[in-house]
Design a protein around this motif. Structure first.
Motif, PDB file in Angstrom:
ATOM      1  N   HIS A 155      -3.028  -3.730   6.329  1.00  0.00           N
ATOM      2  CA  HIS A 155      -2.157  -2.795   5.596  1.00  0.00           C
ATOM      3  C   HIS A 155      -2.962  -1.631   5.038  1.00  0.00           C
ATOM      4  CE1 HIS A 155       1.220  -1.571   2.993  1.00  0.00           C
ATOM      5  NE2 HIS A 155       0.269  -1.290   2.119  1.00  0.00           N
ATOM      6  N   TYR A 156      -4.104  -1.940   4.458  1.00  0.00           N
ATOM      7  CA  TYR A 156      -4.937  -0.901   3.858  1.00  0.00           C
ATOM      8  C   TYR A 156      -5.433   0.083   4.913  1.00  0.00           C
ATOM      9  CZ  TYR A 156      -8.640   1.160   0.958  1.00  0.00           C
ATOM     10  OH  TYR A 156      -9.440   2.030   0.268  1.00  0.00           O
ATOM     11  N   HIS A 157      -5.912  -0.438   6.022  1.00  0.00           N
ATOM     12  CA  HIS A 157      -6.435   0.406   7.099  1.00  0.00           C
ATOM     13  C   HIS A 157      -5.344   1.317   7.656  1.00  0.00           C
ATOM     14  CE1 HIS A 157      -7.857   1.217  11.304  1.00  0.00           C
ATOM     15  NE2 HIS A 157      -8.972   1.450  10.645  1.00  0.00           N
ATOM     16  N   ARG A 158      -4.131   0.819   7.707  1.00  0.00           N
ATOM     17  CA  ARG A 158      -3.008   1.585   8.268  1.00  0.00           C
ATOM     18  C   ARG A 158      -2.498   2.647   7.304  1.00  0.00           C
ATOM     19  NH1 ARG A 158       2.123  -0.329   7.627  1.00  0.00           N
ATOM     20  NH2 ARG A 158       1.298  -2.460   7.496  1.00  0.00           N
ATOM     21  N   THR A 159      -2.574   2.379   6.009  1.00  0.00           N
ATOM     22  CA  THR A 159      -1.945   3.284   5.041  1.00  0.00           C
ATOM     23  C   THR A 159      -2.927   4.125   4.238  1.00  0.00           C
ATOM     24  OG1 THR A 159      -1.886   1.559   3.326  1.00  0.00           O
ATOM     25  CG2 THR A 159       0.027   1.727   4.796  1.00  0.00           C
ATOM     26  N   VAL A 160      -4.215   3.862   4.317  1.00  0.00           N
ATOM     27  CA  VAL A 160      -5.185   4.595   3.498  1.00  0.00           C
ATOM     28  C   VAL A 160      -5.196   6.101   3.779  1.00  0.00           C
ATOM     29  CG1 VAL A 160      -7.195   4.301   5.021  1.00  0.00           C
ATOM     30  CG2 VAL A 160      -7.516   4.456   2.546  1.00  0.00           C
ATOM     31  N   PRO A 161      -4.841   6.570   4.981  1.00  0.00           N
ATOM     32  CA  PRO A 161      -4.836   8.028   5.198  1.00  0.00           C
ATOM     33  C   PRO A 161      -3.839   8.794   4.324  1.00  0.00           C
ATOM     34  CG  PRO A 161      -4.922   6.881   7.307  1.00  0.00           C
ATOM     35  CD  PRO A 161      -4.626   5.851   6.258  1.00  0.00           C
ATOM     36  N   PHE A 162      -2.838   8.109   3.757  1.00  0.00           N
ATOM     37  CA  PHE A 162      -1.868   8.809   2.913  1.00  0.00           C
ATOM     38  C   PHE A 162      -2.557   9.506   1.751  1.00  0.00           C
ATOM     39  CE2 PHE A 162       1.152   6.407   5.288  1.00  0.00           C
ATOM     40  CZ  PHE A 162       2.356   7.094   5.185  1.00  0.00           C
ATOM     41  N   ASP A 163      -3.488   8.815   1.107  1.00  0.00           N
ATOM     42  CA  ASP A 163      -4.168   9.414  -0.033  1.00  0.00           C
ATOM     43  C   ASP A 163      -4.999  10.624   0.380  1.00  0.00           C
ATOM     44  OD1 ASP A 163      -3.155   7.702  -1.927  1.00  0.00           O
ATOM     45  OD2 ASP A 163      -4.775   6.250  -1.727  1.00  0.00           O
ATOM     46  N   ALA A 164      -5.462  10.632   1.626  1.00  0.00           N
ATOM     47  CA  ALA A 164      -6.284  11.740   2.111  1.00  0.00           C
ATOM     48  C   ALA A 164      -5.461  12.995   2.386  1.00  0.00           C
ATOM     49  CB  ALA A 164      -7.027  11.325   3.383  1.00  0.00           C
ATOM     50  N   ILE A 165      -4.148  12.834   2.487  1.00  0.00           N
ATOM     51  CA  ILE A 165      -3.259  13.956   2.805  1.00  0.00           C
ATOM     52  C   ILE A 165      -2.454  14.402   1.584  1.00  0.00           C
ATOM     53  CG2 ILE A 165      -1.325  14.720   4.232  1.00  0.00           C
ATOM     54  CD1 ILE A 165      -3.974  14.316   5.737  1.00  0.00           C
ATOM     55  N   LEU A 166      -1.849  13.457   0.895  1.00  0.00           N
ATOM     56  CA  LEU A 166      -1.002  13.794  -0.251  1.00  0.00           C
ATOM     57  C   LEU A 166      -1.828  14.466  -1.350  1.00  0.00           C
ATOM     58  CD1 LEU A 166       1.146  10.537  -0.503  1.00  0.00           C
ATOM     59  CD2 LEU A 166       1.530  12.579   0.875  1.00  0.00           C
ATOM     60  N   GLY A 167      -1.255  15.454  -1.969  1.00  0.00           N
ATOM     61  CA  GLY A 167      -1.944  16.153  -3.040  1.00  0.00           C
ATOM     62  C   GLY A 167      -2.975  17.155  -2.554  1.00  0.00           C
ATOM     63  N   GLY A 168      -3.071  17.328  -1.249  1.00  0.00           N
ATOM     64  CA  GLY A 168      -4.047  18.271  -0.698  1.00  0.00           C
ATOM     65  C   GLY A 168      -4.993  17.577   0.252  1.00  0.00           C
ATOM     66  N   ALA A 169      -5.091  18.067   1.481  1.00  0.00           N
ATOM     67  CA  ALA A 169      -5.978  17.472   2.479  1.00  0.00           C
ATOM     68  C   ALA A 169      -7.433  17.599   2.033  1.00  0.00           C
ATOM     69  CB  ALA A 169      -5.772  18.151   3.834  1.00  0.00           C
ATOM     70  N   GLU A 170      -8.268  16.692   2.516  1.00  0.00           N
ATOM     71  CA  GLU A 170      -9.665  16.633   2.069  1.00  0.00           C
ATOM     72  C   GLU A 170     -10.415  17.947   2.286  1.00  0.00           C
ATOM     73  OE1 GLU A 170     -10.233  11.816   2.837  1.00  0.00           O
ATOM     74  OE2 GLU A 170     -10.931  13.287   4.328  1.00  0.00           O
ATOM     75  N   ASP A 171     -10.266  18.540   3.446  1.00  0.00           N
ATOM     76  CA  ASP A 171     -10.974  19.788   3.731  1.00  0.00           C
ATOM     77  C   ASP A 171     -10.517  20.910   2.799  1.00  0.00           C
ATOM     78  OD1 ASP A 171     -12.390  18.562   5.714  1.00  0.00           O
ATOM     79  OD2 ASP A 171     -11.077  19.236   7.342  1.00  0.00           O
TER      80      ASP A 171
END
Length: 532
Positions: free
Chosen positions: A496-512
């Motif tokens: 579950h974590y591996h599948r959903t962890v990218p959400f935090d990297a996108i929401l609120g502003g992408a990492e780059d």
């Protein structure tokens, strides 16, 4: 029956199909009738190392401890082994884990902290109990069936003032009974909020985490005339109303949301403008009837929101933010993403929707200020939750690596596994310390000072937390192997974590984007006379 005592030799006599007993952690189980229904097949139970034997090691290499606690399996216990005592105990609800690095240092015996006080510790104890007794059971059920979080959970949240506390310290807490009187409104600071974010993140149900109020706190959206797409979360939609709404509107909506009876989401990005908030195309024109139109996509909580905080272009060439109440002409459709539909992520359309002028948040052309005003708090909150979830995964990996046997030895005997664990621990500890440092600065700064000094810091810390989280997710899958990509069983939390962890990297502003923001903030303060 379960208190009856047996010897190991007595159990050994029951080792064949139709008459099959096993020992697990000093307890004797009669699997004679169950064996044929065993999900893993009969042959696993009739193996000579299992049937009639102490199968503790075998059991815990295949099952989580929670399996033994389920009624359909606990009833199979017929007694205990004379002279033996139970050795493996699940962590009691609300208590701290004894696994190294499973808790931040301020909760670890023997360590000290300059940030947290006794009242923070008391709050953490009671809040973890609340999360694990009220939120956790519902989160696992809703994450699976995709239904919105149960109303009973929102009602319990409202009783202890949780929905109001998720908005951080401020005037909105004055006069409220928080955590059954345990917390004083004037005492509530950002460290309380950090504790809440990290404790709720431990449920490891990412869609539910957002569905249970993420849109009130933060969010993004996609709006535009005639058709516009929004992505939002509950707690994100409310701060603009609290900070920029007219008094009557502000008080009405706040009380409805804090009571857990109504929900609000933020809609401020679209297919045409994600991190580029200034590029929104959603259009609102001032007319006699105050009509507005648009379509929005990827809005968290949208499918069950009662209010939408919407960013729009106006006919003056500026930007305006409107509070749109669900009504005729407002339509929401669910959007399937890689996490559960319990988040309520949806596509929102506005068709000839009329919005009263008093629902304007801020000035007619001050929409960008309204939208940007909550970004620091939003990103900081996401960083807090990201670290909490990451720490939970570190605990899972430490447990698995010590109990899993490979080549006759624990998985931890492999140097490559120890190396991965070392990297995971280093990442989560560094992220925790950075988040706590930023939190301390927030606690001692005014809003204006935060905006001046912390925009870049918060952008960097959010970027760092989500990048390290994805590295940890990758390593966790490698440690768990095939179980790490299986939705059930030992590795279900890892999958579950591996599948959903990218959400935090996108929401609120992408990492780059956040990294670039942080650097640009730094460059603004570069001394003009600085030279090598």
């Amino acid at each position: 029956m379960a208190s009856k005592q047996f010897t190991v030799d007595e159990v050994a006599k029951h080792s064949k199909q139709g008459d099959l007993w096993i020992i697990v952690d000093s307890k004797v189980y009669d699997l004679s009738k169950f064996a044929a229904m065993h999900p893993g097949g009969l042959s696993v139970l009739t193996d000579e190392q299992v049937a009639g034997q102490d199968a503790t090691e075998t059991f815990f290499s295949l099952h989580r401890h929670e399996v033994l606690l389920k009624p359909q399996y606990s009833r199979l216990q017929i007694g205990v082994i004379a002279g033996q005592e139970q050795q493996i105990f699940p962590r009691a609800l609300g208590t701290l884990s004894k696994v190294p690095y499973a808790e931040p240092t301020w909760l670890t015996p023997g360590y000290f902290t300059p940030y947290y006080k006794d009242h923070h510790r008391r709050f953490q104890v009671e809040f973890r109990k609340f999360v694990e007794t009220i939120i956790l059971p519902d989160s696992q059920a809703r994450e699976e069936d995709g239904k919105r979080p149960s109303q009973s959970v929102f009602d319990e949240m409202a009783k202890i003032g949780l929905i109001a506390m998720r908005l951080g310290p401020g005037k909105h807490l004055k006069g409220r009974v928080l955590m059954n009187g345990l917390v004083k409104a004037e005492e509530f600071d950002y460290f309380y909020e950090l504790i809440m974010a990290q404790e709720v993140a431990r449920i490891n149900a990412r869609g539910y985490y957002d569905g249970s109020g993420g849109g009130t706190y933060i969010g993004e959206a996609f709006p535009l005339l005639a058709r516009s797409i929004l992505y939002s979360r509950t707690n994100a939609g409310l701060p603009p109303v609290m900070n920029f709404g007219r008094p009557a509107i502000r008080e009405k909506v706040m009380e409805e949301v804090f009571s857990g009876k109504k929900f609000i989401c933020l809609a401020i990005s679209e297919a045409f403008a994600g991190s580029d908030v200034a590029g929104l195309k959603c259009f609102a024109k001032r007319v006699k009837e105050d009509g507005r139109g648009g379509w929005i996509k990827w809005i968290t909580n949208a499918t069950f929101a009662d209010y939408f905080t919407v960013g729009c272009r106006n006919d003056q060439g500026g930007m305006v933010v409107l509070l749109v109440e669900r009504q005729e002409g407002v339509e929401t459709k669910p959007i399937k993403t890689s996490y559960s539909t319990t988040a309520g992520t949806g596509f929102v359309t506005f068709d000839d929707v009329f919005v009263p002028y008093e629902n304007t948040l801020g000035s007619d052309n001050g929409g960008l200020q309204v939208i940007l005003s909550n970004f620091n708090h939003e990103r900081w909150g996401m960083a807090c939750g990201s670290v909490g979830a990451q720490r939970f995964i570190v605990e899972e990996c430490l447990k698995w690596a010590t109990q899993r046997q490979v080549f006759g030895k624990p998985l931890t005997s492999q140097a490559v596994i120890r190396s991965k664990l070392a990297a995971m621990i280093a990442r989560v500890e560094s992220a925790q310390n950075w988040v706590e440092n930023v939190t301390y600065q927030m606690t001692n700064m005014s809003y204006k000072e935060q905006a001046s000094h912390l925009a870049g810091q918060i952008a960097f810390v959010k970027k760092y937390c989500t990048e390290t989280a994805q590295e940890t997710a990758k390593d966790a899958v490698q440690i768990f192997g095939g179980r790490g990509i299986t939705k059930t069983g030992m590795g279900r939390y890892i999958e579950h974590y591996h599948r959903t962890v990218p959400f935090d990297a996108i929401l609120g502003g992408a990492e780059d984007v956040l990294g670039d923001l942080g650097v640009r903030q730094a460059l603004r303060k570069m001394p003009k006379n600085a030279r090598l």
